[in-house]
Write a protein that holds these residues in place. Structure first.
Motif, PDB file in Angstrom:
ATOM      1  N   ILE A 236    -104.336 -35.676  17.252  1.00 57.51           N
ATOM      2  CA  ILE A 236    -104.644 -34.411  16.592  1.00 57.51           C
ATOM      3  C   ILE A 236    -104.445 -33.217  17.526  1.00 57.51           C
ATOM      4  O   ILE A 236    -103.930 -32.166  17.120  1.00 57.51           O
ATOM      5  CB  ILE A 236    -106.077 -34.423  15.992  1.00 57.51           C
ATOM      6  CG1 ILE A 236    -106.295 -33.245  15.045  1.00 57.51           C
ATOM      7  CG2 ILE A 236    -107.120 -34.439  17.083  1.00 57.51           C
ATOM      8  CD1 ILE A 236    -105.732 -33.443  13.675  1.00 57.51           C
ATOM      9  N   GLU A 237    -104.780 -33.377  18.809  1.00 58.89           N
ATOM     10  CA  GLU A 237    -104.613 -32.251  19.743  1.00 58.89           C
ATOM     11  C   GLU A 237    -103.129 -31.950  19.997  1.00 58.89           C
ATOM     12  O   GLU A 237    -102.760 -30.787  20.216  1.00 58.89           O
ATOM     13  CB  GLU A 237    -105.346 -32.504  21.066  1.00 58.89           C
ATOM     14  CG  GLU A 237    -104.949 -33.751  21.808  1.00 58.89           C
ATOM     15  CD  GLU A 237    -105.821 -34.956  21.450  1.00 58.89           C
ATOM     16  OE1 GLU A 237    -105.935 -35.852  22.304  1.00 58.89           O
ATOM     17  OE2 GLU A 237    -106.376 -34.985  20.332  1.00 58.89           O
ATOM     18  N   ASP A 238    -102.277 -32.989  19.949  1.00 58.66           N
ATOM     19  CA  ASP A 238    -100.832 -32.762  20.085  1.00 58.66           C
ATOM     20  C   ASP A 238    -100.291 -32.000  18.877  1.00 58.66           C
ATOM     21  O   ASP A 238     -99.466 -31.094  19.010  1.00 58.66           O
ATOM     22  CB  ASP A 238    -100.083 -34.089  20.233  1.00 58.66           C
ATOM     23  CG  ASP A 238    -100.386 -34.777  21.548  1.00 58.66           C
ATOM     24  OD1 ASP A 238    -100.698 -34.063  22.524  1.00 58.66           O
ATOM     25  OD2 ASP A 238    -100.317 -36.016  21.607  1.00 58.66           O
ATOM     26  N   VAL A 239    -100.770 -32.372  17.704  1.00 56.07           N
ATOM     27  CA  VAL A 239    -100.349 -31.678  16.472  1.00 56.07           C
ATOM     28  C   VAL A 239    -100.779 -30.219  16.519  1.00 56.07           C
ATOM     29  O   VAL A 239    -100.008 -29.313  16.172  1.00 56.07           O
ATOM     30  CB  VAL A 239    -100.939 -32.375  15.228  1.00 56.07           C
ATOM     31  CG1 VAL A 239    -100.649 -31.555  13.965  1.00 56.07           C
ATOM     32  CG2 VAL A 239    -100.383 -33.784  15.084  1.00 56.07           C
ATOM     33  N   GLN A 240    -102.002 -29.984  16.953  1.00 57.52           N
ATOM     34  CA  GLN A 240    -102.498 -28.601  17.011  1.00 57.52           C
ATOM     35  C   GLN A 240    -101.708 -27.765  18.010  1.00 57.52           C
ATOM     36  O   GLN A 240    -101.400 -26.595  17.750  1.00 57.52           O
ATOM     37  CB  GLN A 240    -103.996 -28.612  17.347  1.00 57.52           C
ATOM     38  CG  GLN A 240    -104.841 -29.135  16.193  1.00 57.52           C
ATOM     39  CD  GLN A 240    -106.269 -29.491  16.599  1.00 57.52           C
ATOM     40  OE1 GLN A 240    -106.608 -29.533  17.784  1.00 57.52           O
ATOM     41  NE2 GLN A 240    -107.119 -29.739  15.609  1.00 57.52           N
ATOM     42  N   GLU A 241    -101.320 -28.372  19.132  1.00 65.41           N
ATOM     43  CA  GLU A 241    -100.479 -27.660  20.103  1.00 65.41           C
ATOM     44  C   GLU A 241     -99.118 -27.352  19.481  1.00 65.41           C
ATOM     45  O   GLU A 241     -98.597 -26.238  19.606  1.00 65.41           O
ATOM     46  CB  GLU A 241    -100.299 -28.497  21.371  1.00 65.41           C
ATOM     47  CG  GLU A 241     -99.450 -27.783  22.429  1.00 65.41           C
ATOM     48  CD  GLU A 241     -99.085 -28.656  23.612  1.00 65.41           C
ATOM     49  OE1 GLU A 241     -98.285 -28.203  24.448  1.00 65.41           O
ATOM     50  OE2 GLU A 241     -99.575 -29.804  23.695  1.00 65.41           O
ATOM     51  N   TRP A 242     -98.538 -28.356  18.820  1.00 67.06           N
ATOM     52  CA  TRP A 242     -97.229 -28.166  18.180  1.00 67.06           C
ATOM     53  C   TRP A 242     -97.280 -27.057  17.127  1.00 67.06           C
ATOM     54  O   TRP A 242     -96.401 -26.194  17.078  1.00 67.06           O
ATOM     55  CB  TRP A 242     -96.761 -29.482  17.558  1.00 67.06           C
ATOM     56  CG  TRP A 242     -95.507 -29.335  16.754  1.00 67.06           C
ATOM     57  CD1 TRP A 242     -94.239 -29.164  17.231  1.00 67.06           C
ATOM     58  CD2 TRP A 242     -95.413 -29.311  15.331  1.00 67.06           C
ATOM     59  NE1 TRP A 242     -93.358 -29.045  16.190  1.00 67.06           N
ATOM     60  CE2 TRP A 242     -94.055 -29.134  15.015  1.00 67.06           C
ATOM     61  CE3 TRP A 242     -96.336 -29.436  14.287  1.00 67.06           C
ATOM     62  CZ2 TRP A 242     -93.597 -29.072  13.705  1.00 67.06           C
ATOM     63  CZ3 TRP A 242     -95.888 -29.376  12.986  1.00 67.06           C
ATOM     64  CH2 TRP A 242     -94.532 -29.190  12.692  1.00 67.06           C
ATOM     65  N   LEU A 243     -98.308 -27.056  16.306  1.00 69.78           N
ATOM     66  CA  LEU A 243     -98.448 -26.014  15.281  1.00 69.78           C
ATOM     67  C   LEU A 243     -98.561 -24.627  15.904  1.00 69.78           C
ATOM     68  O   LEU A 243     -98.008 -23.655  15.381  1.00 69.78           O
ATOM     69  CB  LEU A 243     -99.683 -26.292  14.403  1.00 69.78           C
ATOM     70  CG  LEU A 243     -99.532 -27.383  13.346  1.00 69.78           C
ATOM     71  CD1 LEU A 243    -100.893 -27.753  12.764  1.00 69.78           C
ATOM     72  CD2 LEU A 243     -98.588 -26.940  12.233  1.00 69.78           C
ATOM     73  N   SER A 244     -99.237 -24.544  17.056  1.00 66.39           N
ATOM     74  CA  SER A 244     -99.407 -23.240  17.702  1.00 66.39           C
ATOM     75  C   SER A 244     -98.092 -22.719  18.273  1.00 66.39           C
ATOM     76  O   SER A 244     -97.929 -21.506  18.468  1.00 66.39           O
ATOM     77  CB  SER A 244    -100.452 -23.336  18.827  1.00 66.39           C
ATOM     78  OG  SER A 244     -99.922 -24.019  19.951  1.00 66.39           O
ATOM     79  N   LEU A 245     -97.136 -23.621  18.523  1.00 61.89           N
ATOM     80  CA  LEU A 245     -95.864 -23.239  19.135  1.00 61.89           C
ATOM     81  C   LEU A 245     -94.736 -23.053  18.126  1.00 61.89           C
ATOM     82  O   LEU A 245     -93.655 -22.582  18.497  1.00 61.89           O
ATOM     83  CB  LEU A 245     -95.431 -24.333  20.136  1.00 61.89           C
ATOM     84  CG  LEU A 245     -96.322 -24.552  21.356  1.00 61.89           C
ATOM     85  CD1 LEU A 245     -95.885 -25.818  22.094  1.00 61.89           C
ATOM     86  CD2 LEU A 245     -96.272 -23.346  22.282  1.00 61.89           C
TER      87      LEU A 245
END
Length: 284
Positions: A236-245
């Motif tokens: 989930i933290e990888d997805v959230q980072e990806w969404l922010s970028l």
């Protein structure tokens, strides 16, 4: 109902297409849009556009520009993802290579010639001041599974693929990431066969209107991070980072950006010539 074939990589970037298809939004407009996963990436989609297996492709910018210049009778109708793609540079977990400098002159695994993994190897080489004639070698491995096998068996030495897609393979110890290489332009565009545009421009406009409505609000979809995490087996933290970028686009790619891509590809001897904006882009 009119059948339309569209292709793309089976990655989180394309979830908006899945959601609109699941909701029956194209069928409501009399369009039977059929999605096809292309695990071989951009090179495989270029081939499918040429053969007519698909009418539309969600495809890497650099790959389709090269292929249109090489004779693919298709046009870019819109930018799909505005932000760069962050390419992870991977080696096998047990590889002796520890840094980007270590892989200079070794064998890059690529899905096929003309693919993003092929073209971005040139960008990475240029970024690190390598000799493009002597420091780049390629081994065709077809897809991500082929890369796992190729690097593990020692048939190739490094592999470039989208950082977040390969993150689970880094986490489980299959790959080790030695660096990243962002694409120096917006990463994904929507390309369409010229014949399809000529005969179905109204339907194409409808398809674009539907997907653009979803991508413009994509990040505000409730629990979208959890949906992506579950569907693509990502933390989930990888997805959230990806969404922010990541930022999607609903606009046609401008002349300055197209010219920048061509200039860089030409300077790397990836394309034989630069062509007019109108030969690459069709404005709906």
């Amino acid at each position: 109902m009119k059948k339309v074939n569209i292709g793309g990589v089976p990655e989180h970037f394309n979830l908006a297409w899945y959601l609109t298809l699941k909701n029956g939004e194209y069928k409501a407009e009399g369009i039977n849009l059929r999605w096809h996963d292309y695990y071989g990436g951009t090179g495989a989609m270029c081939k499918a556009l040429r053969s007519g297996d698909i009418d539309i492709a969600v495809i890497l910018t650099e790959g389709i520009i090269k292929d249109i210049i090489d004779g693919n009778p298709s046009s870019i109708v819109q930018t799909f993802v505005e932000t760069p793609l962050i390419w992870g540079i991977h080696v096998a977990e047990n590889s002796k290579f520890k840094t980007i400098e270590d892989i200079k002159g070794t064998r890059a695994a690529i899905s096929r010639y003309g693919s993003g993994s092929h073209l971005m190897a040139y960008i990475n080489a240029k970024n690190n001041n390598w000799n493009l004639d002597t420091d780049l070698n390629f081994e065709v491995i077809k897809n991500l599974n082929g890369a796992v096998e190729g690097l593990t068996n020692g048939d190739a030495d490094y592999f470039m693929w989208e950082k977040f897609t390969t993150k689970p393979l880094v986490d489980d110890g299959t790959f080790r990431r030695v660096g990243v290489c962002p694409s120096p332009w917006p990463c994904f565009v929507i390309a369409v066969r010229d014949e399809y545009i000529k005969n179905n421009e109204d339907d194409l406009k409808t398809i674009l209107d539907i997907i653009n409505t979803t991508t413009s609000d994509f990040k505000s979809i409730p629990s979208i991070d959890r949906t992506i995490s579950n569907r693509y087996d990502q933390e989930i933290e990888d997805v959230q980072e990806w969404l922010s970028l990541t930022e999607w686009s609903q606009d046609v790619m401008d002349k300055k950006t197209i010219n920048n891509v061509q200039e860089q590809l030409f300077n790397l001897d990836i394309i034989p010539k630069k062509v007019d904006y109108s030969e690459l882009v069709y404005k709906i």
